[in-house]
Design a protein around this motif. Structure first.
Motif, PDB file in Angstrom:
ATOM      1  N   LYS A  29     -30.621 -17.356  28.417  1.00 43.33           N
ATOM      2  CA  LYS A  29     -29.633 -18.149  29.150  1.00 43.33           C
ATOM      3  C   LYS A  29     -28.742 -17.239  29.985  1.00 43.33           C
ATOM      4  O   LYS A  29     -28.266 -17.623  31.037  1.00 43.33           O
ATOM      5  CB  LYS A  29     -28.775 -18.955  28.163  1.00 43.33           C
ATOM      6  CG  LYS A  29     -29.571 -19.877  27.260  1.00 43.33           C
ATOM      7  CD  LYS A  29     -28.635 -20.664  26.344  1.00 43.33           C
ATOM      8  CE  LYS A  29     -29.418 -21.462  25.305  1.00 43.33           C
ATOM      9  NZ  LYS A  29     -30.000 -20.620  24.271  1.00 43.33           N
ATOM     10  N   ASN A  30     -28.495 -16.035  29.501  1.00 40.80           N
ATOM     11  CA  ASN A  30     -27.633 -15.089  30.198  1.00 40.80           C
ATOM     12  C   ASN A  30     -28.352 -13.746  30.256  1.00 40.80           C
ATOM     13  O   ASN A  30     -28.112 -12.851  29.444  1.00 40.80           O
ATOM     14  CB  ASN A  30     -26.283 -14.975  29.476  1.00 40.80           C
ATOM     15  CG  ASN A  30     -25.330 -14.032  30.183  1.00 40.80           C
ATOM     16  OD1 ASN A  30     -25.588 -13.568  31.291  1.00 40.80           O
ATOM     17  ND2 ASN A  30     -24.223 -13.727  29.534  1.00 40.80           N
ATOM     18  N   PHE A  31     -29.249 -13.605  31.225  1.00 34.71           N
ATOM     19  CA  PHE A  31     -30.118 -12.442  31.293  1.00 34.71           C
ATOM     20  C   PHE A  31     -29.304 -11.154  31.442  1.00 34.71           C
ATOM     21  O   PHE A  31     -29.465 -10.203  30.685  1.00 34.71           O
ATOM     22  CB  PHE A  31     -31.098 -12.597  32.450  1.00 34.71           C
ATOM     23  CG  PHE A  31     -32.129 -11.495  32.533  1.00 34.71           C
ATOM     24  CD1 PHE A  31     -33.355 -11.634  31.912  1.00 34.71           C
ATOM     25  CD2 PHE A  31     -31.864 -10.313  33.222  1.00 34.71           C
ATOM     26  CE1 PHE A  31     -34.310 -10.627  31.972  1.00 34.71           C
ATOM     27  CE2 PHE A  31     -32.797  -9.303  33.287  1.00 34.71           C
ATOM     28  CZ  PHE A  31     -34.026  -9.458  32.661  1.00 34.71           C
ATOM     29  N   LYS A  32     -28.414 -11.121  32.431  1.00 28.83           N
ATOM     30  CA  LYS A  32     -27.661  -9.890  32.705  1.00 28.83           C
ATOM     31  C   LYS A  32     -26.753  -9.512  31.545  1.00 28.83           C
ATOM     32  O   LYS A  32     -26.700  -8.346  31.127  1.00 28.83           O
ATOM     33  CB  LYS A  32     -26.840 -10.064  33.986  1.00 28.83           C
ATOM     34  CG  LYS A  32     -27.679 -10.092  35.262  1.00 28.83           C
ATOM     35  CD  LYS A  32     -26.793 -10.186  36.499  1.00 28.83           C
ATOM     36  CE  LYS A  32     -27.639 -10.198  37.762  1.00 28.83           C
ATOM     37  NZ  LYS A  32     -26.793 -10.331  38.978  1.00 28.83           N
ATOM     38  N   GLY A  33     -26.029 -10.511  31.020  1.00 31.04           N
ATOM     39  CA  GLY A  33     -25.120 -10.222  29.916  1.00 31.04           C
ATOM     40  C   GLY A  33     -25.845  -9.692  28.696  1.00 31.04           C
ATOM     41  O   GLY A  33     -25.396  -8.730  28.051  1.00 31.04           O
ATOM     42  N   ALA A 339     -42.261  -6.752  33.654  1.00 32.20           N
ATOM     43  CA  ALA A 339     -41.226  -7.750  33.962  1.00 32.20           C
ATOM     44  C   ALA A 339     -41.347  -8.956  33.046  1.00 32.20           C
ATOM     45  O   ALA A 339     -40.350  -9.483  32.541  1.00 32.20           O
ATOM     46  CB  ALA A 339     -41.339  -8.170  35.425  1.00 32.20           C
ATOM     47  N   ASN A 340     -42.576  -9.413  32.811  1.00 29.34           N
ATOM     48  CA  ASN A 340     -42.792 -10.532  31.886  1.00 29.34           C
ATOM     49  C   ASN A 340     -42.367 -10.170  30.473  1.00 29.34           C
ATOM     50  O   ASN A 340     -41.719 -10.950  29.775  1.00 29.34           O
ATOM     51  CB  ASN A 340     -44.275 -10.929  31.886  1.00 29.34           C
ATOM     52  CG  ASN A 340     -44.545 -12.102  32.807  1.00 29.34           C
ATOM     53  OD1 ASN A 340     -43.647 -12.869  33.140  1.00 29.34           O
ATOM     54  ND2 ASN A 340     -45.788 -12.239  33.236  1.00 29.34           N
ATOM     55  N   ILE A 341     -42.751  -8.957  30.046  1.00 29.91           N
ATOM     56  CA  ILE A 341     -42.415  -8.525  28.687  1.00 29.91           C
ATOM     57  C   ILE A 341     -40.901  -8.407  28.524  1.00 29.91           C
ATOM     58  O   ILE A 341     -40.341  -8.806  27.498  1.00 29.91           O
ATOM     59  CB  ILE A 341     -43.102  -7.179  28.375  1.00 29.91           C
ATOM     60  CG1 ILE A 341     -44.629  -7.348  28.390  1.00 29.91           C
ATOM     61  CG2 ILE A 341     -42.645  -6.628  27.035  1.00 29.91           C
ATOM     62  CD1 ILE A 341     -45.394  -6.053  28.264  1.00 29.91           C
ATOM     63  N   ILE A 342     -40.251  -7.871  29.552  1.00 31.71           N
ATOM     64  CA  ILE A 342     -38.801  -7.702  29.470  1.00 31.71           C
ATOM     65  C   ILE A 342     -38.105  -9.060  29.409  1.00 31.71           C
ATOM     66  O   ILE A 342     -37.115  -9.238  28.687  1.00 31.71           O
ATOM     67  CB  ILE A 342     -38.287  -6.860  30.662  1.00 31.71           C
ATOM     68  CG1 ILE A 342     -38.715  -5.401  30.471  1.00 31.71           C
ATOM     69  CG2 ILE A 342     -36.773  -6.953  30.801  1.00 31.71           C
ATOM     70  CD1 ILE A 342     -38.359  -4.483  31.608  1.00 31.71           C
ATOM     71  N   GLN A 343     -38.626 -10.044  30.150  1.00 34.04           N
ATOM     72  CA  GLN A 343     -38.051 -11.388  30.071  1.00 34.04           C
ATOM     73  C   GLN A 343     -38.127 -11.919  28.647  1.00 34.04           C
ATOM     74  O   GLN A 343     -37.151 -12.468  28.109  1.00 34.04           O
ATOM     75  CB  GLN A 343     -38.797 -12.335  31.014  1.00 34.04           C
ATOM     76  CG  GLN A 343     -38.505 -12.086  32.486  1.00 34.04           C
ATOM     77  CD  GLN A 343     -39.444 -12.854  33.382  1.00 34.04           C
ATOM     78  OE1 GLN A 343     -40.159 -13.739  32.929  1.00 34.04           O
ATOM     79  NE2 GLN A 343     -39.452 -12.532  34.666  1.00 34.04           N
ATOM     80  N   ALA A 349     -33.697 -10.767  22.333  1.00 33.15           N
ATOM     81  CA  ALA A 349     -32.411 -10.116  22.082  1.00 33.15           C
ATOM     82  C   ALA A 349     -31.284 -11.145  22.075  1.00 33.15           C
ATOM     83  O   ALA A 349     -30.353 -11.057  21.253  1.00 33.15           O
ATOM     84  CB  ALA A 349     -32.149  -9.049  23.134  1.00 33.15           C
ATOM     85  N   GLU A 350     -31.373 -12.124  22.954  1.00 38.17           N
ATOM     86  CA  GLU A 350     -30.340 -13.160  23.010  1.00 38.17           C
ATOM     87  C   GLU A 350     -30.303 -13.957  21.709  1.00 38.17           C
ATOM     88  O   GLU A 350     -29.225 -14.298  21.205  1.00 38.17           O
ATOM     89  CB  GLU A 350     -30.598 -14.091  24.193  1.00 38.17           C
ATOM     90  CG  GLU A 350     -29.460 -15.059  24.462  1.00 38.17           C
ATOM     91  CD  GLU A 350     -29.650 -15.805  25.767  1.00 38.17           C
ATOM     92  OE1 GLU A 350     -28.838 -15.638  26.684  1.00 38.17           O
ATOM     93  OE2 GLU A 350     -30.636 -16.568  25.870  1.00 38.17           O
TER      94      GLU A 350
END
Length: 618
Positions: A29-33, A339-343, A349-350
């Protein structure tokens, strides 16, 4: 918590060990944070990360220089051969120079491999230290969460966050981050090397890269929601499997195998379709990248050939450039996959951070301490409710040291809630609960709960020997103390009849001993702990008469000289209680001795007579 509340408690979900991408529960929901918060865990490891970056740069540089040197060797061969063909006097191939170049190339590749090893070793250390710190923090958090968190969240969901999500974070840090650094450095290095050879051909290569990014962005965007759907369905399937195998005896007893399999097939089918779409969309990236890469490769060959004929660049340089252009697509493709894995990792992590951000138990305000409580317990105008609706109002109870207090009432009356308040699993809304005149909120939870011993209807034993399970009640317990506690609980005889006696290993679900034997072990454990106050959830309803007698004898020994709270289901077992509290809808509607309550001919008398009449009818 009340019996009604327990029945409303969500079922547990399981957790599985799938591919890395299949471990995240949902889109962040909050990728950057979340990303910045995760990176904060890497701050203490800045030195190691700097070494990883340096090793990656050196390894990549040594690898990138290789094609350029190979091109130089090819140029020497071509120039020497061309000169000989033209008949130039003294013309020959410079094999000595070519040999030196080849030795240099071999040395560079050896150094590149060495620095790659260093990079992987350091990154593995960074990843495992980060995950270790995260696991420690989560473990500490789980200790501080109130009981209402566990009541409101499926066990499998919590386990998935603690295991799968953290494992995905560790895997991504160890593999994908290092790969991302290498890919980024490779892209920059290759661009620099290509610019030194031909700016025009470099422009063509970058144009093909821009086309790749243009095509990839919408695909990556669409893949996110499909991966999220895949993970939600995976969680649903894991929850169904965990519930089914945890309660497999109930499933078989009620003949629900067919329905359970049908439900599994239904959810499995949903997971199949969700996973197929997610993997298909994600899989489009590779062929698309190959198409764009090959298109760029063809253009480079065409324009490169023209430049060679015009002697704008050497044939060795065009060979090196073609090698660079082929290598150029690989790190770009890797970056797209990462990029997919990091998403998925940020989503994982969230979920972990959501757990870490959960509201904790009310902070400790311990101003008093109990060494060995006498056992006086007072409920003073206590009010409580799980939600907006009040469950207990104006409860007043006064229990003297050494008294046995029985708590009776219909399902949902609040019997277990009273115990939860006493143990401070939940805090009262108003009023106070006191032990020996001390408000329990003035005690630390550890100090308070050390005052109590519990023998519940639902027994809990862990995988280990019988001796270890009994010793769980007291740190540093000696064998003599364990044996004495088992004898007092009437468990010693059956333990010694087992093949390995006290060293018999109880399996994970404690199915290799009977229900009654489990209960005797929990009583022995409580006797060994020797608490001043006992809580007993009567556990004789599901055993045979002889075992019931043994359990009752063990419980009687356990209650000797202690204040005891007994949640009673069989009213015939509490006739000798010093005080009986009759609860209904969260209130104490009657209290007194067994004889006094029967004479009053009220709610308790109706409950008692109904049980007696039912026995007579049977």
């Amino acid at each position: 918590m009340s019996e009604q509340k327990r029945q409303q408690r969500p079922g547990g979900g399981g957790f599985g060990h799938g591919a890395a991408l299949m471990m995240a529960g949902q889109k962040a929901k909050n990728f950057k944070g979340t990303l910045w918060r995760l990176l904060a865990y890497l701050k203490p490891l800045r030195l190691q990360l700097s070494a990883v970056l340096l090793a990656s740069i050196l390894s990549t540089i040594f690898t990138i220089v290789g094609p350029k040197l190979t091109g130089n060797a090819i140029t020497k061969i071509f120039e020497g051969s061309f000169a000989k063909l033209k008949g130039i006097p003294g013309a020959a191939i410079d094999f000595h120079g070519i040999g030196e170049i080849l030795l240099l190339i071999a040395g560079l590749y050896v150094l590149s491999s060495l620095f790659t090893y260093i990079q992987q070793y350091l990154m593995a250390t960074v990843a495992q230290k980060t995950v270790y710190a995260l696991r420690q923090e989560v473990n500490e958090k789980l200790k501080k969460l109130p009981l209402k968190y566990y009541d409101g969240h499926p066990h499998g969901e919590t386990l998935s966050r603690v295991t799968n999500d953290i494992d995905l974070i560790g895997t991504t840090l160890q593999q994908s981050v290092a790969q991302f650094i290498t890919s980024f450095v490779t892209i920059v290095g290759i661009i620099i090397m290509m610019l030194t050879i031909s700016p025009l051909l470099t422009l063509i290569a970058i144009a093909s890269l821009s086309m790749s990014v243009f095509f990839m962005r919408p695909i990556l965007k669409r893949s996110q929601k499909h991966f999220a759907n895949q993970q939600r369905t995976l969680g649903e399937l894991n929850g169904h499997i965990e519930e089914t195998y945890t309660g497999h005896q109930i499933v078989k007893a009620f003949g629900r195998e067919k329905k359970t399999i049908e439900r599994f097939d239904e959810v499995n089918e949903k997971l199949y379709h969700a996973g197929r779409i997610a993997q298909f969309i994600s899989g489009i990236i590779m062929p698309l990248m190959f198409f764009v890469s090959n298109f760029g490769y063809v253009m480079i060959c065409v324009f490169g050939g023209i430049l060679v004929t015009q002697r704008a660049i050497s044939i060795g340089d065009i060979h090196a450039f073609i090698s660079y252009s082929r290598q150029f697509s690989q790190p770009v493709t890797q970056t797209a996959n990462i990029a997919n894995i990091i998403q998925a990792t940020i989503a994982a992590a969230e979920r972990v951070f959501e757990l870490l951000d959960e509201e904790e138990e009310v902070a400790e305000t311990a101003t008093s301490a109990l060494s060995r409580a006498k056992g006086a317990v007072t409920f003073d105008h206590v009010a409580f409710g799980y939600g907006d609706e009040p469950l207990i109002e104006e409860m007043n109870i006064d229990v003297k040291p050494g008294q046995t207090v029985a708590i009776v009432g219909p399902t949902g009356a609040g019997k277990t809630t009273l115990i939860n308040l006493l143990m401070r699993f939940y805090d009262v809304r108003s009023g106070s609960i006191k032990i020996d005149g001390i408000d329990i909120r003035e005690l630390s939870r550890e100090n308070l709960r050390a005052t109590f011993g519990m023998v519940l209807q639902d027994t809990w034993l862990f995988k280990g020997t019988i001796k270890e399970n009994i010793a769980y009640g007291k740190d540093g317990a000696t064998d003599a103390e364990i044996f004495a506690a088992a004898k007092a609980a009437c468990a010693d005889h059956f333990i010694r009849t087992l093949p390995d006696g006290y060293d018999t290993v109880i399996n994970e679900v404690a199915s290799n001993i009977s229900q009654g034997q489990k209960q005797l072990l929990t009583i022995a454990r409580a006797i060994l702990a020797d608490p001043p106050i006992m809580i007993l959830d009567e556990a004789t309803s599901n055993v045979d008469t002889r075992t019931e007698l043994l359990i009752q004898q063990g419980m009687n020994r356990l209650m000797e000289g202690r204040t005891s709270f007994v949640i009673a289901h069989r009213l015939s077992t509490i006739r000798n209680a010093d005080l009986i509290l009759v609860m209904d809808q969260g209130k104490v509607v009657e209290k007194g001795t067994h004889h006094e309550l029967l004479v009053a001919n009220g709610f308790y008398a109706d409950l008692y007579n109904s049980q007696f009449l039912n026995k007579t009818a049977v």
